[in-house]
Scaffold this motif. Structure first.
Motif, PDB file in Angstrom:
ATOM      1  N   ALA A   1      -6.671 -26.577  13.702  1.00 46.32           N
ATOM      2  CA  ALA A   1      -7.426 -27.653  14.356  1.00 46.32           C
ATOM      3  C   ALA A   1      -6.571 -28.374  15.397  1.00 46.32           C
ATOM      4  O   ALA A   1      -7.066 -28.759  16.466  1.00 46.32           O
ATOM      5  N   ASP A   2      -5.291 -28.557  15.108  1.00 45.28           N
ATOM      6  CA  ASP A   2      -4.420 -29.255  16.052  1.00 45.28           C
ATOM      7  C   ASP A   2      -4.216 -28.462  17.335  1.00 45.28           C
ATOM      8  O   ASP A   2      -4.026 -29.026  18.408  1.00 45.28           O
ATOM      9  N   LYS A   3      -4.290 -27.143  17.231  1.00 44.39           N
ATOM     10  CA  LYS A   3      -4.064 -26.285  18.390  1.00 44.39           C
ATOM     11  C   LYS A   3      -5.267 -26.203  19.316  1.00 44.39           C
ATOM     12  O   LYS A   3      -5.133 -25.813  20.489  1.00 44.39           O
ATOM     13  N   VAL A   4      -6.443 -26.546  18.811  1.00 43.46           N
ATOM     14  CA  VAL A   4      -7.653 -26.468  19.638  1.00 43.46           C
ATOM     15  C   VAL A   4      -8.308 -27.846  19.778  1.00 43.46           C
ATOM     16  O   VAL A   4      -9.491 -27.946  20.100  1.00 43.46           O
ATOM     17  N   ALA A   5      -7.516 -28.880  19.556  1.00 44.99           N
ATOM     18  CA  ALA A   5      -8.067 -30.239  19.595  1.00 44.99           C
ATOM     19  C   ALA A   5      -8.696 -30.559  20.946  1.00 44.99           C
ATOM     20  O   ALA A   5      -9.674 -31.316  21.028  1.00 44.99           O
ATOM     21  N   ASN A   6      -8.151 -29.986  22.021  1.00 47.52           N
ATOM     22  CA  ASN A   6      -8.673 -30.244  23.361  1.00 47.52           C
ATOM     23  C   ASN A   6      -9.533 -29.098  23.892  1.00 47.52           C
ATOM     24  O   ASN A   6      -9.871 -29.076  25.077  1.00 47.52           O
ATOM     25  N   ASN A   7      -9.863 -28.164  23.000  1.00 48.18           N
ATOM     26  CA  ASN A   7     -10.681 -27.028  23.405  1.00 48.18           C
ATOM     27  C   ASN A   7     -11.623 -26.668  22.268  1.00 48.18           C
ATOM     28  O   ASN A   7     -11.268 -25.891  21.376  1.00 48.18           O
ATOM     29  N   PRO A   8     -12.829 -27.205  22.267  1.00 46.70           N
ATOM     30  CA  PRO A   8     -13.754 -26.982  21.152  1.00 46.70           C
ATOM     31  C   PRO A   8     -14.356 -25.584  21.115  1.00 46.70           C
ATOM     32  O   PRO A   8     -15.017 -25.219  20.147  1.00 46.70           O
ATOM     33  N   TYR A   9     -14.133 -24.784  22.165  1.00 44.41           N
ATOM     34  CA  TYR A   9     -14.812 -23.486  22.257  1.00 44.41           C
ATOM     35  C   TYR A   9     -14.592 -22.591  21.042  1.00 44.41           C
ATOM     36  O   TYR A   9     -15.570 -22.057  20.494  1.00 44.41           O
ATOM     37  N   PRO A  10     -13.340 -22.347  20.584  1.00 45.25           N
ATOM     38  CA  PRO A  10     -13.165 -21.423  19.447  1.00 45.25           C
ATOM     39  C   PRO A  10     -13.910 -21.868  18.199  1.00 45.25           C
ATOM     40  O   PRO A  10     -14.589 -21.062  17.542  1.00 45.25           O
ATOM     41  N   THR A  11     -13.801 -23.151  17.861  1.00 45.25           N
ATOM     42  CA  THR A  11     -14.467 -23.648  16.655  1.00 45.25           C
ATOM     43  C   THR A  11     -15.977 -23.546  16.789  1.00 45.25           C
ATOM     44  O   THR A  11     -16.673 -23.122  15.851  1.00 45.25           O
ATOM     45  N   GLU A  12     -16.498 -23.913  17.956  1.00 47.94           N
ATOM     46  CA  GLU A  12     -17.945 -23.857  18.151  1.00 47.94           C
ATOM     47  C   GLU A  12     -18.451 -22.416  18.140  1.00 47.94           C
ATOM     48  O   GLU A  12     -19.518 -22.129  17.584  1.00 47.94           O
ATOM     49  N   ARG A  13     -17.692 -21.522  18.737  1.00 41.90           N
ATOM     50  CA  ARG A  13     -18.097 -20.116  18.761  1.00 41.90           C
ATOM     51  C   ARG A  13     -18.251 -19.573  17.350  1.00 41.90           C
ATOM     52  O   ARG A  13     -19.277 -18.965  17.009  1.00 41.90           O
ATOM     53  N   TYR A  14     -17.245 -19.801  16.513  1.00 43.94           N
ATOM     54  CA  TYR A  14     -17.285 -19.238  15.159  1.00 43.94           C
ATOM     55  C   TYR A  14     -18.165 -20.053  14.236  1.00 43.94           C
ATOM     56  O   TYR A  14     -18.716 -19.506  13.273  1.00 43.94           O
ATOM     57  N   ARG A  15     -18.342 -21.327  14.517  1.00 43.00           N
ATOM     58  CA  ARG A  15     -19.327 -22.111  13.761  1.00 43.00           C
ATOM     59  C   ARG A  15     -20.713 -21.546  13.998  1.00 43.00           C
ATOM     60  O   ARG A  15     -21.480 -21.350  13.045  1.00 43.00           O
ATOM     61  N   ASN A  16     -21.054 -21.279  15.239  1.00 40.42           N
ATOM     62  CA  ASN A  16     -22.377 -20.752  15.562  1.00 40.42           C
ATOM     63  C   ASN A  16     -22.589 -19.374  14.935  1.00 40.42           C
ATOM     64  O   ASN A  16     -23.678 -19.068  14.444  1.00 40.42           O
ATOM     65  N   GLU A  17     -21.559 -18.549  14.961  1.00 40.91           N
ATOM     66  CA  GLU A  17     -21.691 -17.217  14.377  1.00 40.91           C
ATOM     67  C   GLU A  17     -21.795 -17.298  12.859  1.00 40.91           C
ATOM     68  O   GLU A  17     -22.558 -16.545  12.234  1.00 40.91           O
TER      69      GLU A  17
END
Length: 235
Positions: free
Chosen positions: A141-157
């Protein structure tokens, strides 16, 4: 007494009882699939904890058993034709154990292939996608704190896959023919991990999937599954 000397992993993790299945694992969603199956089938086994935080799974003696350097893996001293066999990949191990015992996999050919379809769905979809979601949501989470794309991509999937599961379980207790199979065993620990492992119930709005949550809870409370979920013990 069985001779397991042909398997280098037996040097790394000596067997106390070489006459039973040797399980090399950790209590992760992938690892517990095999321990749950072993418990459900009543097969005697000896567990060896593979602490992946130490990279022991990359040791040459372990890689000789699983070239991919991952858990779980097994050595069965009583394999085909009574000869020892080593196996890796949780889905392959589940099929092997089911065929070895004649349980947890329907004998009817059509239902057998239907079960294998759902098993492969877990191996190719649920496991990788849920795992990537958990990685970015919790562990990175700390590594993508300024980039929500990875979390949102895999959340949606993850939610897309949960939608499929919810529809499948709308009017049934198990995934295939009202029969508890290796497909159920492969999938429910991953659903359970969304809450118990990643703490993501709210982030994923898991209340949107009541049939799936009830199914996972019901299966996790089976006595054999409850034992298998804690192999090797987390404490």
């Amino acid at each position: 007494m069985a001779d397991l000397s042909a398997f280098p992993v037996s040097r790394l993790f000596p067997a106390q009882n070489p006459d039973v299945i040797q399980l090399y694992s950790l209590a992760t969603p992938n690892g517990v699939k095999v321990s749950i199956a072993l418990e459900e089938l009543g097969l005697p086994y000896e567990v060896h904890k593979i602490d992946i935080s130490t990279d022991i799974q990359k040791h040459p003696d372990f890689v000789a058993l699983n070239p991919n350097g991952r858990i779980p893996a097994i050595v069965d001293p009583d394999g085909p034709d009574g000869k020892p066999i080593g196996l890796f990949e949780s889905g392959a191990i589940l099929i092997y154990l089911a065929e070895k015992t004649g349980k947890l996999l329907p004998k009817d050919p059509a239902l057998r292939y239907e079960t294998l379809c759902w098993l492969m769905w877990q191996m190719g979809g649920v496991g990788p996608m849920f795992g990537q979601f958990g990685h970015f949501y919790k562990y990175a989470a700390d590594k993508v704190a300024n980039n929500p794309y990875p979390t949102e991509r895999y959340r949606n999937e993850t939610r897309r896959l949960l939608d499929i599961l919810e529809e499948r379980l709308a009017n049934r207790q198990f995934l295939v023919n009202e029969e508890y199979t290796i497909a159920d065993i492969a999938i429910f620990p991953w659903v359970r991990s969304l809450t118990t492992g990643y703490g993501a119930a709210e982030a994923l709005n898991l209340t949107d999937f009541p049939k799936t949550e009830a199914w996972a809870k019901r299966l996790s409370e089976r006595p054999a599954a409850a034992r298998g979920l804690n192999v090797p013990p987390r404490a």
